[in-house]
Design a protein around this motif. Structure first.
Motif, PDB file in Angstrom:
ATOM      1  N   UNK A 267      54.400  36.652  40.770  1.00  0.00           N
ATOM      2  CA  UNK A 267      53.649  37.431  41.729  1.00  0.00           C
ATOM      3  C   UNK A 267      54.538  37.985  42.827  1.00  0.00           C
ATOM      4  N   UNK A 268      54.188  39.175  43.258  1.00  0.00           N
ATOM      5  CA  UNK A 268      54.921  39.870  44.307  1.00  0.00           C
ATOM      6  C   UNK A 268      53.980  40.103  45.487  1.00  0.00           C
ATOM      7  N   UNK A 269      54.510  40.282  46.680  1.00  0.00           N
ATOM      8  CA  UNK A 269      53.637  40.569  47.831  1.00  0.00           C
ATOM      9  C   UNK A 269      52.739  41.772  47.594  1.00  0.00           C
ATOM     10  N   UNK A 270      53.215  42.749  46.855  1.00  0.00           N
ATOM     11  CA  UNK A 270      52.403  43.937  46.603  1.00  0.00           C
ATOM     12  C   UNK A 270      51.261  43.675  45.615  1.00  0.00           C
ATOM     13  N   UNK A 271      51.210  42.504  45.026  1.00  0.00           N
ATOM     14  CA  UNK A 271      50.077  42.148  44.172  1.00  0.00           C
ATOM     15  C   UNK A 271      48.884  41.632  44.982  1.00  0.00           C
TER      16      UNK A 271
ATOM     17  N   UNK B 299      44.040  45.924  51.611  1.00  0.00           N
ATOM     18  CA  UNK B 299      43.498  46.527  52.839  1.00  0.00           C
ATOM     19  C   UNK B 299      44.036  47.931  53.046  1.00  0.00           C
ATOM     20  N   UNK B 300      43.124  48.853  53.321  1.00  0.00           N
ATOM     21  CA  UNK B 300      43.530  50.225  53.591  1.00  0.00           C
ATOM     22  C   UNK B 300      43.900  51.036  52.376  1.00  0.00           C
ATOM     23  N   UNK B 301      43.753  50.440  51.210  1.00  0.00           N
ATOM     24  CA  UNK B 301      44.125  51.153  49.986  1.00  0.00           C
ATOM     25  C   UNK B 301      42.919  51.290  49.070  1.00  0.00           C
TER      26      UNK B 301
ATOM     27  N   UNK C 199      34.508  39.470  43.871  1.00  0.00           N
ATOM     28  CA  UNK C 199      35.925  39.519  44.197  1.00  0.00           C
ATOM     29  C   UNK C 199      36.488  38.171  44.590  1.00  0.00           C
ATOM     30  N   UNK C 200      37.772  38.006  44.380  1.00  0.00           N
ATOM     31  CA  UNK C 200      38.489  36.803  44.792  1.00  0.00           C
ATOM     32  C   UNK C 200      39.803  37.236  45.434  1.00  0.00           C
ATOM     33  N   UNK C 201      40.134  36.604  46.553  1.00  0.00           N
ATOM     34  CA  UNK C 201      41.285  37.025  47.339  1.00  0.00           C
ATOM     35  C   UNK C 201      42.567  36.422  46.780  1.00  0.00           C
ATOM     36  N   UNK C 202      43.559  37.262  46.632  1.00  0.00           N
ATOM     37  CA  UNK C 202      44.896  36.822  46.248  1.00  0.00           C
ATOM     38  C   UNK C 202      45.850  37.186  47.377  1.00  0.00           C
ATOM     39  N   UNK C 203      46.540  36.203  47.887  1.00  0.00           N
ATOM     40  CA  UNK C 203      47.518  36.413  48.952  1.00  0.00           C
ATOM     41  C   UNK C 203      48.871  35.929  48.462  1.00  0.00           C
TER      42      UNK C 203
END
Length: 126
Positions: A86-90, A41-43, A119-123
């Motif tokens: 995985x990291x939060x920034x991923x 988001x926002x990037x 697209x597929x969401x990764x959280x």
């Protein structure tokens, strides 16, 4: 009609793993480049990795090198992105894209690709 369908996204804790899939229909991976991009988001959309369907040559962004692995099953017309540690920034929406190598300059830039998935969401929770 060419269609790319991503799957495998979800919610994972930091340090966990996910495997994304990109299934293509309406084309056969021949001399194609298949790329993974992500957008938080926002990037801006950023490149993550790509693979060449003809020879398996691959590339990774420095931010994911050593943690992500891209692979291709040409018989299934499917490309995978194994994401480990995985990291939060991923986190973000992950998109796959494809085009013939002959239509691309480098495979690095999103605007080189004509065909995109939804697209597929990764959280990734910290």
């Amino acid at each position: 009609e060419v269609q790319l369908v991503e799957s495998g996204g979800g919610l994972v804790q930091a340090g966990g793993s996910l495997r994304l899939s990109c299934a293509a229909s309406g084309l056969t991976f021949d001399d194609h480049v298949i790329g993974w991009f992500r957008q938080a988001p926002g990037k801006e959309r950023e490149r993550v990795s790509y693979i060449s369907s003809s020879d398996g040559r691959s590339w990774y962004a420095d931010s994911v090198k050593g943690r992500f692995t891209i692979s291709s099953d040409n018989a299934k017309n499917t490309v995978y992105l194994q994401m480990n540690k995985l990291k939060p920034e991923d986190a973000g929406v992950y998109y796959c894209a494809t085009d013939l190598w002959s239509n691309c300059e480098s495979g690095f830039k999103a605007d080189e690709y004509d065909f995109w998935g939804q697209g597929t969401q990764v959280t990734v929770s910290s």
